[in-house]
Design a protein around this motif. Structure first.
Motif, PDB file in Angstrom:
ATOM      1  N   MET A 242      -1.852   0.731 -14.500  1.00  0.00           N
ATOM      2  CA  MET A 242      -2.344   1.837 -13.692  1.00  0.00           C
ATOM      3  C   MET A 242      -2.279   1.541 -12.189  1.00  0.00           C
ATOM      4  SD  MET A 242      -2.963   4.175 -15.867  1.00  0.00           S
ATOM      5  CE  MET A 242      -3.901   5.380 -14.935  1.00  0.00           C
ATOM      6  N   ILE A 243      -2.562   0.310 -11.787  1.00  0.00           N
ATOM      7  CA  ILE A 243      -2.541  -0.026 -10.367  1.00  0.00           C
ATOM      8  C   ILE A 243      -1.122  -0.024  -9.824  1.00  0.00           C
ATOM      9  CG2 ILE A 243      -2.987  -1.837  -8.664  1.00  0.00           C
ATOM     10  CD1 ILE A 243      -5.506  -0.529  -9.489  1.00  0.00           C
ATOM     11  N   SER A 244      -0.216  -0.692 -10.504  1.00  0.00           N
ATOM     12  CA  SER A 244       1.157  -0.749 -10.003  1.00  0.00           C
ATOM     13  C   SER A 244       1.800   0.632 -10.018  1.00  0.00           C
ATOM     14  CB  SER A 244       1.992  -1.745 -10.806  1.00  0.00           C
ATOM     15  OG  SER A 244       2.065  -1.370 -12.167  1.00  0.00           O
ATOM     16  N   SER A 245       1.508   1.428 -11.052  1.00  0.00           N
ATOM     17  CA  SER A 245       2.068   2.783 -11.113  1.00  0.00           C
ATOM     18  C   SER A 245       1.544   3.643  -9.979  1.00  0.00           C
ATOM     19  CB  SER A 245       1.730   3.433 -12.454  1.00  0.00           C
ATOM     20  OG  SER A 245       2.325   2.732 -13.526  1.00  0.00           O
ATOM     21  N   LEU A 246       0.264   3.485  -9.656  1.00  0.00           N
ATOM     22  CA  LEU A 246      -0.354   4.273  -8.591  1.00  0.00           C
ATOM     23  C   LEU A 246       0.348   4.042  -7.249  1.00  0.00           C
ATOM     24  CD1 LEU A 246      -2.773   6.161  -7.906  1.00  0.00           C
ATOM     25  CD2 LEU A 246      -4.112   4.092  -7.456  1.00  0.00           C
TER      26      LEU A 246
ATOM     27  N   MET B  77       3.977   9.744  -9.947  1.00  0.00           N
ATOM     28  CA  MET B  77       2.526   9.718 -10.114  1.00  0.00           C
ATOM     29  C   MET B  77       1.824  10.020  -8.795  1.00  0.00           C
ATOM     30  SD  MET B  77       0.171   6.711 -11.766  1.00  0.00           S
ATOM     31  CE  MET B  77      -1.538   7.016 -12.238  1.00  0.00           C
ATOM     32  N   ARG B  78       2.342   9.468  -7.733  1.00  0.00           N
ATOM     33  CA  ARG B  78       1.735   9.681  -6.421  1.00  0.00           C
ATOM     34  C   ARG B  78       1.807  11.144  -6.014  1.00  0.00           C
ATOM     35  NH1 ARG B  78       2.260   5.997  -1.054  1.00  0.00           N
ATOM     36  NH2 ARG B  78       1.290   7.435   0.412  1.00  0.00           N
TER      37      ARG B  78
ATOM     38  N   GLU C 138      -7.641   8.496  -1.333  1.00  0.00           N
ATOM     39  CA  GLU C 138      -8.993   8.210  -1.815  1.00  0.00           C
ATOM     40  C   GLU C 138      -8.950   7.450  -3.140  1.00  0.00           C
ATOM     41  OE1 GLU C 138     -12.958  10.681  -3.338  1.00  0.00           O
ATOM     42  OE2 GLU C 138     -11.196  11.745  -2.605  1.00  0.00           O
ATOM     43  N   MET C 139      -8.089   7.899  -4.063  1.00  0.00           N
ATOM     44  CA  MET C 139      -7.982   7.249  -5.364  1.00  0.00           C
ATOM     45  C   MET C 139      -7.421   5.843  -5.235  1.00  0.00           C
ATOM     46  SD  MET C 139      -9.260   9.150  -7.655  1.00  0.00           S
ATOM     47  CE  MET C 139      -8.631   8.217  -9.059  1.00  0.00           C
ATOM     48  N   ALA C 140      -6.460   5.671  -4.339  1.00  0.00           N
ATOM     49  CA  ALA C 140      -5.846   4.358  -4.158  1.00  0.00           C
ATOM     50  C   ALA C 140      -6.872   3.348  -3.649  1.00  0.00           C
ATOM     51  CB  ALA C 140      -4.669   4.459  -3.204  1.00  0.00           C
ATOM     52  N   ALA C 141      -7.650   3.750  -2.636  1.00  0.00           N
ATOM     53  CA  ALA C 141      -8.647   2.845  -2.058  1.00  0.00           C
ATOM     54  C   ALA C 141      -9.707   2.468  -3.091  1.00  0.00           C
ATOM     55  CB  ALA C 141      -9.297   3.497  -0.843  1.00  0.00           C
TER      56      ALA C 141
ATOM     57  N   PHE D 244      -0.597  -1.094  -0.618  1.00  0.00           N
ATOM     58  CA  PHE D 244      -1.484  -1.910  -1.443  1.00  0.00           C
ATOM     59  C   PHE D 244      -1.908  -3.156  -0.683  1.00  0.00           C
ATOM     60  CE2 PHE D 244      -2.055  -5.585  -4.207  1.00  0.00           C
ATOM     61  CZ  PHE D 244      -3.083  -5.154  -5.029  1.00  0.00           C
ATOM     62  N   ALA D 245      -0.950  -3.809  -0.028  1.00  0.00           N
ATOM     63  CA  ALA D 245      -1.247  -5.038   0.717  1.00  0.00           C
ATOM     64  C   ALA D 245      -2.312  -4.791   1.777  1.00  0.00           C
ATOM     65  CB  ALA D 245       0.024  -5.590   1.346  1.00  0.00           C
ATOM     66  N   SER D 246      -2.227  -3.664   2.486  1.00  0.00           N
ATOM     67  CA  SER D 246      -3.199  -3.345   3.525  1.00  0.00           C
ATOM     68  C   SER D 246      -4.592  -3.134   2.943  1.00  0.00           C
ATOM     69  CB  SER D 246      -2.762  -2.095   4.293  1.00  0.00           C
ATOM     70  OG  SER D 246      -1.553  -2.332   4.985  1.00  0.00           O
ATOM     71  N   LEU D 247      -4.667  -2.399   1.841  1.00  0.00           N
ATOM     72  CA  LEU D 247      -5.957  -2.166   1.195  1.00  0.00           C
ATOM     73  C   LEU D 247      -6.526  -3.463   0.625  1.00  0.00           C
ATOM     74  CD1 LEU D 247      -5.234   1.202  -0.643  1.00  0.00           C
ATOM     75  CD2 LEU D 247      -6.851   0.846   1.227  1.00  0.00           C
TER      76      LEU D 247
END
Length: 284
Positions: A172-176, A182-183, A191-194, A227-230
């Motif tokens: 789920m994380i990598s797909s997001l 999906m995006r 919001e969902m990513a964070a 993802f890296a930034s979050l």
């Protein structure tokens, strides 16, 4: 896509190695929370001199927590020093942790006690798949690695067609972060990513002994700068009811769901059942 299967499994660790990893995880977490605070936020006089590092100084946290600067420095450096609950609570107050962050800190502190996180579940029994199949709206089961183990046809329709993907692409994380389809469907993607990354961080720290997690994070960070930034924010959050807005390709209708996550049985504490409940008047 980032591979989520076939990564190295945790080798046997001695109690000394395990305690060292736990101490380092605790130290990294304290450092990340200190870096986000400014002196004026904690009642200290504002200084106009340029600081060499962002956030509070270690000495300032030590003063606020009522401990020696050397002792707090040792904690941040990941040294194995004895820490009482009273001290860890005082440090939590000094760092102005949110309720979720405070709970996470206590979990890291308790990690200095003997024991390890439970093994990751890689498959489920058929009855659970049948339960998921009976649900009219999207529902799925994941483990603490965010690997998808069971899902129904509504997941394929509204989230992403996981059935057509190979197992290593069902995370789920990598797909997001890496699947554009999906995006595009999630209108409140940021919001969902964070929130998802903050939840995953709790698992990452929980399984400090498991090399799968740092390897996964390293791979995904290279593939997704967002993802890296979050991830660098080091935020942690507990699972809670979250609202998501979906819009299918070539459709005007927006489908609104509240995502509810339920913990599994004591036999599989790493599993989570996620159920999408349509907001009243917004059924697809």
């Amino acid at each position: 896509m980032v591979e989520t299967n076939g990564l190295s499994q945790p080798a046997h660790l001695s109690p000394v190695d395990l305690n060292s990893m736990r101490a380092k995880t605790l130290g990294d977490y304290l450092k990340s929370r200190r870096a986000r605070l400014q002196p004026e936020q904690v009642g200290l006089a504002k200084t106009y001199r340029q600081r060499r590092t962002p956030g509070l100084r270690r000495e300032e946290v030590a003063i606020l927590a009522g401990v020696s600067a050397t002792y707090y420095t040792y904690l941040e450096q990941g040294r194995e020093v004895a820490v009482s609950r009273e001290v860890i609570e005082s440090i939590g107050r000094a760092l102005q942790l949110s309720p979720d962050e405070y709970t996470h800190l206590l979990g890291l502190w308790n990690g200095n006690e003997p024991g390890m996180a439970p093994p990751i579940t890689s498959e489920i029994t058929q009855p659970w798949q049948e339960i998921v199949n009976q649900m009219a709206f999207p529902a799925f089961i994941t483990n603490d690695r965010a690997e998808l183990l069971a899902w129904n046809t509504s997941v394929d329709k509204y989230l992403l067609d996981f059935t057509s993907r190979v197992p290593k692409q069902r995370n789920m994380i990598s797909s997001l972060f890496t699947d554009p389809e999906m995006r595009a469907r999630i209108l409140n993607w940021e919001e969902m990513a964070a929130h998802s990354v903050a939840i995953f961080r709790t698992s990452y720290d929980k399984y400090a002994h498991d090399p799968w997690f740092p390897q996964f994070v390293d791979n995904l960070s290279k593939e997704s700068p967002e993802f890296a930034s979050l991830w660098e924010l080091h935020r942690v959050e507990a699972k809670r009811v979250t609202r998501v807005f979906y819009q299918l390709p070539d459709q005007d209708q927006v489908n609104i769901y509240d995502i509810k996550s339920l913990s599994f049985t004591l036999d599989h504490p790493d599993l989570h059942l996620c159920i999408y409940s349509p907001v009243k008047g917004q059924e697809p």
